[in-house]
Design an enzyme around this catalytic site. Sequence first.
Site, PDB file in Angstrom:
ATOM      1  CB  ILE A  58     -28.354 -38.844 -43.185  1.00 32.60           C
ATOM      2  CG1 ILE A  58     -29.804 -38.564 -42.761  1.00 32.60           C
ATOM      3  CG2 ILE A  58     -27.411 -38.802 -41.997  1.00 32.60           C
ATOM      4  CD1 ILE A  58     -30.427 -39.711 -41.961  1.00 32.60           C
ATOM      5  CB  THR A 132     -38.493 -44.851 -30.916  1.00 32.88           C
ATOM      6  OG1 THR A 132     -39.473 -44.581 -29.928  1.00 32.88           O
ATOM      7  CG2 THR A 132     -39.198 -44.850 -32.278  1.00 32.88           C
ATOM      8  CG  ASP A 133     -40.854 -46.885 -26.464  1.00 30.13           C
ATOM      9  OD1 ASP A 133     -40.916 -45.841 -27.141  1.00 30.13           O
ATOM     10  OD2 ASP A 133     -40.986 -46.892 -25.213  1.00 30.13           O
ATOM     11  CD  GLU A 134     -43.037 -42.129 -29.418  1.00 32.86           C
ATOM     12  OE1 GLU A 134     -43.798 -41.740 -30.321  1.00 32.86           O
ATOM     13  OE2 GLU A 134     -42.587 -41.386 -28.526  1.00 32.86           O
ATOM     14  CE1 TYR A 158     -39.107 -39.932 -33.892  1.00 31.01           C
ATOM     15  CE2 TYR A 158     -40.565 -40.932 -32.261  1.00 31.01           C
ATOM     16  CZ  TYR A 158     -39.286 -40.725 -32.759  1.00 31.01           C
ATOM     17  OH  TYR A 158     -38.199 -41.303 -32.155  1.00 31.01           O
ATOM     18  CE  LYS A 162     -36.301 -43.576 -35.182  1.00 32.00           C
ATOM     19  NZ  LYS A 162     -34.873 -43.177 -35.465  1.00 32.00           N
ATOM     20  CG  ASN A 187     -40.364 -41.538 -23.378  1.00 34.61           C
ATOM     21  OD1 ASN A 187     -40.983 -42.471 -23.872  1.00 34.61           O
ATOM     22  ND2 ASN A 187     -40.722 -40.282 -23.548  1.00 34.61           N
TER      23      ASN A 187
HETATM   24  P1  NAD Z   1     -32.539 -35.091 -31.248  1.00 34.72           P
HETATM   25  O1  NAD Z   1     -33.684 -34.475 -31.974  1.00 34.72           O
HETATM   26  O2  NAD Z   1     -32.094 -34.510 -29.968  1.00 34.72           O
HETATM   27  O3  NAD Z   1     -31.255 -35.127 -32.208  1.00 34.72           O
HETATM   28  C1  NAD Z   1     -31.326 -35.470 -33.546  1.00 34.72           C
HETATM   29  C2  NAD Z   1     -30.027 -35.048 -34.212  1.00 34.72           C
HETATM   30  O4  NAD Z   1     -30.083 -35.432 -35.591  1.00 34.72           O
HETATM   31  C3  NAD Z   1     -29.789 -33.532 -34.187  1.00 34.72           C
HETATM   32  O5  NAD Z   1     -28.453 -33.273 -33.837  1.00 34.72           O
HETATM   33  C4  NAD Z   1     -30.064 -33.101 -35.627  1.00 34.72           C
HETATM   34  O6  NAD Z   1     -29.319 -31.968 -36.024  1.00 34.72           O
HETATM   35  C5  NAD Z   1     -29.655 -34.353 -36.387  1.00 34.72           C
HETATM   36  N1  NAD Z   1     -30.317 -34.446 -37.708  1.00 34.72           N
HETATM   37  C6  NAD Z   1     -31.639 -34.265 -37.979  1.00 34.72           C
HETATM   38  N2  NAD Z   1     -31.866 -34.415 -39.285  1.00 34.72           N
HETATM   39  C7  NAD Z   1     -30.670 -34.728 -39.860  1.00 34.72           C
HETATM   40  C8  NAD Z   1     -30.257 -35.020 -41.184  1.00 34.72           C
HETATM   41  N3  NAD Z   1     -31.121 -34.999 -42.194  1.00 34.72           N
HETATM   42  N4  NAD Z   1     -28.961 -35.294 -41.403  1.00 34.72           N
HETATM   43  C9  NAD Z   1     -28.057 -35.306 -40.388  1.00 34.72           C
HETATM   44  N5  NAD Z   1     -28.393 -35.012 -39.123  1.00 34.72           N
HETATM   45  C10 NAD Z   1     -29.684 -34.736 -38.848  1.00 34.72           C
HETATM   46  O7  NAD Z   1     -32.923 -36.620 -31.087  1.00 34.72           O
HETATM   47  P2  NAD Z   1     -32.545 -37.640 -29.921  1.00 34.72           P
HETATM   48  O8  NAD Z   1     -33.560 -37.558 -28.853  1.00 34.72           O
HETATM   49  O9  NAD Z   1     -31.107 -37.493 -29.583  1.00 34.72           O
HETATM   50  O10 NAD Z   1     -32.794 -39.024 -30.687  1.00 34.72           O
HETATM   51  C11 NAD Z   1     -31.733 -39.653 -31.407  1.00 34.72           C
HETATM   52  C12 NAD Z   1     -32.263 -40.928 -32.025  1.00 34.72           C
HETATM   53  O11 NAD Z   1     -32.757 -41.789 -31.008  1.00 34.72           O
HETATM   54  C13 NAD Z   1     -33.439 -40.706 -32.988  1.00 34.72           C
HETATM   55  O12 NAD Z   1     -33.295 -41.584 -34.069  1.00 34.72           O
HETATM   56  C14 NAD Z   1     -34.668 -41.048 -32.151  1.00 34.72           C
HETATM   57  O13 NAD Z   1     -35.702 -41.528 -32.981  1.00 34.72           O
HETATM   58  C15 NAD Z   1     -34.108 -42.143 -31.271  1.00 34.72           C
HETATM   59  N6  NAD Z   1     -34.748 -42.299 -29.961  1.00 34.72           N
HETATM   60  C16 NAD Z   1     -34.917 -41.230 -29.129  1.00 34.72           C
HETATM   61  C17 NAD Z   1     -35.467 -41.424 -27.857  1.00 34.72           C
HETATM   62  C18 NAD Z   1     -35.652 -40.289 -26.892  1.00 34.72           C
HETATM   63  O14 NAD Z   1     -36.270 -40.490 -25.834  1.00 34.72           O
HETATM   64  N7  NAD Z   1     -35.136 -39.095 -27.162  1.00 34.72           N
HETATM   65  C19 NAD Z   1     -35.845 -42.710 -27.453  1.00 34.72           C
HETATM   66  C20 NAD Z   1     -35.674 -43.781 -28.346  1.00 34.72           C
HETATM   67  C21 NAD Z   1     -35.100 -43.570 -29.581  1.00 34.72           C
HETATM   68  O1  DAU Z   2     -40.650 -43.428 -26.403  1.00 27.70           O
HETATM   69  C1  DAU Z   2     -39.492 -42.960 -27.035  1.00 27.70           C
HETATM   70  C2  DAU Z   2     -39.761 -41.579 -27.589  1.00 27.70           C
HETATM   71  O2  DAU Z   2     -39.782 -40.690 -26.477  1.00 27.70           O
HETATM   72  C3  DAU Z   2     -38.735 -41.132 -28.621  1.00 27.70           C
HETATM   73  O3  DAU Z   2     -38.794 -41.971 -29.732  1.00 27.70           O
HETATM   74  C4  DAU Z   2     -39.006 -39.679 -29.049  1.00 27.70           C
HETATM   75  O4  DAU Z   2     -37.985 -39.240 -29.929  1.00 27.70           O
HETATM   76  C5  DAU Z   2     -39.001 -38.812 -27.803  1.00 27.70           C
HETATM   77  O5  DAU Z   2     -39.304 -37.478 -28.140  1.00 27.70           O
HETATM   78  C6  DAU Z   2     -40.004 -39.334 -26.788  1.00 27.70           C
HETATM   79  O6  DAU Z   2     -41.361 -39.167 -27.272  1.00 27.70           O
HETATM   80  P1  DAU Z   2     -42.553 -38.709 -26.311  1.00 27.70           P
HETATM   81  O7  DAU Z   2     -43.627 -38.126 -27.111  1.00 27.70           O
HETATM   82  O8  DAU Z   2     -42.894 -39.804 -25.355  1.00 27.70           O
HETATM   83  O9  DAU Z   2     -41.743 -37.578 -25.468  1.00 27.70           O
HETATM   84  P2  DAU Z   2     -42.172 -36.120 -24.968  1.00 27.70           P
HETATM   85  O10 DAU Z   2     -41.120 -35.656 -24.014  1.00 27.70           O
HETATM   86  O11 DAU Z   2     -42.560 -35.226 -26.090  1.00 27.70           O
HETATM   87  O12 DAU Z   2     -43.492 -36.422 -24.128  1.00 27.70           O
HETATM   88  C7  DAU Z   2     -43.469 -37.332 -23.038  1.00 27.70           C
HETATM   89  C8  DAU Z   2     -44.878 -37.417 -22.510  1.00 27.70           C
HETATM   90  O13 DAU Z   2     -45.231 -36.162 -21.905  1.00 27.70           O
HETATM   91  C9  DAU Z   2     -45.914 -37.665 -23.585  1.00 27.70           C
HETATM   92  O14 DAU Z   2     -46.946 -38.509 -23.063  1.00 27.70           O
HETATM   93  C10 DAU Z   2     -46.480 -36.277 -23.889  1.00 27.70           C
HETATM   94  C11 DAU Z   2     -46.363 -35.562 -22.539  1.00 27.70           C
HETATM   95  N1  DAU Z   2     -46.123 -34.098 -22.617  1.00 27.70           N
HETATM   96  C12 DAU Z   2     -45.112 -33.654 -23.399  1.00 27.70           C
HETATM   97  C13 DAU Z   2     -44.856 -32.311 -23.509  1.00 27.70           C
HETATM   98  C14 DAU Z   2     -43.753 -31.787 -24.391  1.00 27.70           C
HETATM   99  C15 DAU Z   2     -46.904 -33.238 -21.857  1.00 27.70           C
HETATM  100  O15 DAU Z   2     -47.799 -33.664 -21.113  1.00 27.70           O
HETATM  101  N2  DAU Z   2     -46.635 -31.892 -21.948  1.00 27.70           N
HETATM  102  C16 DAU Z   2     -45.667 -31.390 -22.755  1.00 27.70           C
HETATM  103  O16 DAU Z   2     -45.499 -30.148 -22.819  1.00 27.70           O
END
Ligand code: NAD
Ligand code: DAU
Length: 358
Positions: A58, A132-134, A158, A162, A187
């Site tokens: 992108i 994200t909520d973060e 991160y 965002k 999450n």
């Molecule tokens: P993910 O890391 O699993 O996937 C991200 C995708 O984006 C991957 O397929 C990667 O190849 C692609 N990507 C990365 N850089 C790119 C670039 N420069 N150009 C094109 N593609 C690229 O992430 P996810 O957990 O699926 O999160 C998706 C979106 O939702 C993100 O914007 C994240 O901030 C947001 N989000 C995630 C969570 C969560 O809990 N996972 C919660 C709230 C919001």
């Molecule tokens: O809140 C939304 C976010 O949730 C998204 O924006 C992010 O993309 C997504 O990765 C996620 O972030 P977190 O940091 O909350 O997710 P994670 O799964 O990494 O961690 C969840 C919680 O668990 C956090 O408090 C850290 C803790 N953790 C995580 C890992 C990987 C552990 O205790 N041990 C671990 O090994």
Amino acid sequence: MILVTGGAGFIGSNFVLDWLAAGDEGVVNVDKLTYAGNLQNLQAVASHPGHVFVQADICDAGVLARLLAEHQPRAVVNFAAESHVDRSIVGPAAFIETNVVGTFRLLEATRAYWSELPEAERAAFRFLHVSTDEVYGTLSKDDPAFAETKAYEPNSPYSASKAASDHLVRAWHHTYGLPVLTTNCSNNYGPFHFPEKLIPLMIVNALAGKPLPVYGDGMQVRDWLYVKDHCAAIRRVLEAGTLGETYNVGGWNEMPNIEIVKRVCALLDELRPRADGASYIGQLTYVKDRPGHDRRYAIDARKIERELGWKPAETFDTGIRKTVEWYLANGEWLHNVQSGGYRDWVAAQYDNAKEATA
Ligand code: NAD
Ligand code: DAU
């Protein structure tokens, strides 16, 4: 059709699969295929006539302009991001590049395309940014949950990246009139979740007989939402959201990390008991805390419920059971994502965190 970025990642691929299953409208799926992008997630639609996959970044303005001109989407949904907080602490540069510069390039390419559309199409066009909520920072135990009016206070590279992207999206609406919508979700968990994140990492490590690394005291609270519910919320906001507005999306499901790990272990004990009959919870290990670790997130999802009628369909009980069952049934997917790169990350991250604190 619509153009989706990051559609080979965890949430994006669930969104693309659900979108194609729900209707006739096609998807151009633009994904760089970083370590987190996986075409195997999209195997079910590999030969679907409505799915066009393009490996692209992108940040590449030229490719974005070409794709928009060629496919003439009626909407762009931006999932593409670097998404893992721990990786952002070790190497923030990629987060600035994709999350900030990439969103900027996508906004600019979209603005150029949108401003040339015939009037009716320009009015109907949407740019939906998935956030994200973060971005709201951290809460104390008794603070109210994050509403859309909460000031941004991001604490990790991160969340700061965002937050920056959310501000760009807002400014492109305010200044240029680009028809944007933003969602800020809690999450997610569910199928295709990359096993660097808490829930899939616990499943993978439990089954492999490895330690279950819980950061700090394990009492950090997150609000967990099943990924398909998040995808439904995005579809609903795309369909009926008010331009320029943000919508918080959450599961009303706050839980401390330690409780999540216990629930995952209990399900594994039931569905795939250990050979020695002991519980997987015996593998739990407290490790060094994440630097700057946010203590609590909680989403006030009343706006999207009230204005758009969206509610999560899954409770945590139903969603986590489906999730554990999915991982148990998809050993080949898991095996394939645990590539050399994945193993290097896990080795570096958890060797570093080995000094147990409890
Ligand atoms: P993910 O890391 O699993 O996937 C991200 C995708 O984006 C991957 O397929 C990667 O190849 C692609 N990507 C990365 N850089 C790119 C670039 N420069 N150009 C094109 N593609 C690229 O992430 P996810 O957990 O699926 O999160 C998706 C979106 O939702 C993100 O914007 C994240 O901030 C947001 N989000 C995630 C969570 C969560 O809990 N996972 C919660 C709230 C919001
Ligand atoms: O809140 C939304 C976010 O949730 C998204 O924006 C992010 O993309 C997504 O990765 C996620 O972030 P977190 O940091 O909350 O997710 P994670 O799964 O990494 O961690 C969840 C919680 O668990 C956090 O408090 C850290 C803790 N953790 C995580 C890992 C990987 C552990 O205790 N041990 C671990 O090994």
